[in-house]
Design an enzyme around this catalytic site. Structure first.
Site: not given
Length: 421
Positions: A328, A306, A116, A24, A163
């Protein structure tokens, strides 16, 4: 289609693992290289399908890209400004090409992205941010098209919601804008800090990354430079949870504790002995009782979404009944029915999952549904009784660099195989 065969064991996972660079951070950094006019070198880039797709996308735009240890990008030869559907369809991160393209070349278009299937991840915040910097945005034939005459213009932007993706888009685009941009209600994730460090290495003037107000003084051009990607805090957390649920001890190298303080706090609350050094973290669960914990996901520095699936598994194996609330993303409990197939006890109520404890899971055929949930299924297989088959492991390959090799080095028995038709 490739699958994992996981032979469960009561043996704890024990050993050392080297953590890869963060996907990321690596993805936005590679897309941000579009802004540069000279070659850049990016080290500690993980070997992942999404990285390969991004490198191919940069090549399609005209950049020279090669990988020999580090990833080398020469963006000086970019002469195409469209990220086509055939590459973008598998990867949401491709929206990060839009800001750099319109900032440097005055135009860019990106096919609406895939990735995803965890809830709505609209590109609206990216689009709104670019419009506030002066870009004209249209949606045509499945493409987001951006255009500006001259340079983008600095602006004071207050984001409607926190975001990570949109913070990166606006921050990158604003580096080449005329004037100063102040971005309020910005996301604070370590990967944003790392992207800002990379851009500053190239000559950008970004301050405040890691806080909720980022200031970007626009510059006329960015040059070249070298940067090493920050450690993957989610991969780190995944291996630490693997140690905890198996009753083992794992040392993660090439990572830093400050990247995942909320996760480490919850591991300690769950009964683990957590130790840290400058570039390593260890979790020791030897002879300790695993206790359930309550978790509420939140933007950084809160508990990362995550890591939610991994802690769902932890709670299923722990004493007591832990409650996990997902704030989230909606639709992010797809791993729960799969774990229940292995004998786990859990009930989903809205955005909350309530876990009961079981003595041991039983092997089953399960299906990976998204990137992080898939890791929890593999770890579950490691501690279950019997042989677990994990299907659709391409999800795992999108975010974990050789996860089976790293787990096998800790004592797991995982085989990758392709089922013949």
């Amino acid at each position: 289609m490739e699958k994992f065969r996981v032979i469960g064991s009561t043996q704890p996972l024990v050993g050392e693992v080297t953590i890869s660079g963060a996907k990321n951070a690596a993805l936005p950094i590679l897309f941000a290289s579009i802004l540069a006019e000279e070659p850049v070198e990016v080290a500690n880039v993980p070997h992942l399908r999404d990285i390969d797709t991004t490198m191919e996308l940069l090549k399609r735009l005209g950049a020279k890209v090669e990988r020999n240890g580090s990833v080398h990008v020469d963006p000086s030869s970019i002469d195409e400004y469209c990220a086509p559907y055939d590459l973008v369809k598998t990867m949401r991160a491709s929206i990060w090409a839009l800001g750099p393209l319109v900032a440097r070349f005055g135009q860019g278009q990106v096919s609406l992205p895939g990735g995803c299937a965890i809830g709505a991840r609209p590109v609206d915040l990216h689009i709104t941010g670019l419009e506030q910097l002066g870009a004209t945005i249209t949606l045509e034939d499945g493409y987001v098209k951006a255009h500006v005459d001259g340079r983008l213009q600095g602006a004071h932007i207050v984001m409607d919601k926190v975001s990570v993706g949109a913070t990166i888009t606006i921050m990158c685009a604003a580096t080449l804008a005329e004037g100063t941009t102040v971005l309020d209600n910005a996301a604070r994730e370590p990967e944003i800090v790392d992207t800002a460090k990379f851009l500053n290495t190239l000559g950008a003037k970004i301050s405040g990354a890691g806080t909720d107000t980022i200031t970007i003084e626009g510059v006329e051009r960015l040059g070249g430079g070298k940067h090493a990607v920050v450690a993957d805090r989610i991969e780190t957390g995944t291996f630490l949870v693997a140690a905890a649920v198996s009753g083992g001890k794992v040392v993660c190298h090439n990572t830093q504790a400050h990247l995942l303080e909320a996760v480490l706090a919850k591991l300690e609350e769950a009964g683990a002995l957590v130790e840290t050094g400058e570039d390593w973290i260890s979790v020791d669960m030897t002879g300790r009782e695993l206790k359930a914990v309550n978790i509420r996901t939140a933007p950084h520095p809160g508990f990362p979404t995550d890591m939610q699936a991994q802690f769902t598994l932890l709670n299923m194996m722990a004493k007591g009944g832990g409650v996990i609330t997902e704030t989230i993303f909606e639709n992010r409990f797809m791993h729960v029915p799969e774990l229940k197939r292995m004998g786990a006890k859990a009930e989903i109520e809205g955005n909350t999952v309530i876990c009961g404890d079981v003595e041991r899971l039983s092997a089953a055929q399960v299906m990976a549904t998204d990137l992080r949930a898939s890791a929890s299924l593999v770890i579950a297989g490691c501690i279950a009784k019997g042989e677990t088959i994990v299907d659709r492991i391409y999800h795992i390959d999108r975010g974990y660099d050789k996860i089976e090799n790293k787990l096998n080095a800790l004592g797991a028995k995982i085989e990758r195989f392709r089922e013949s038709n």
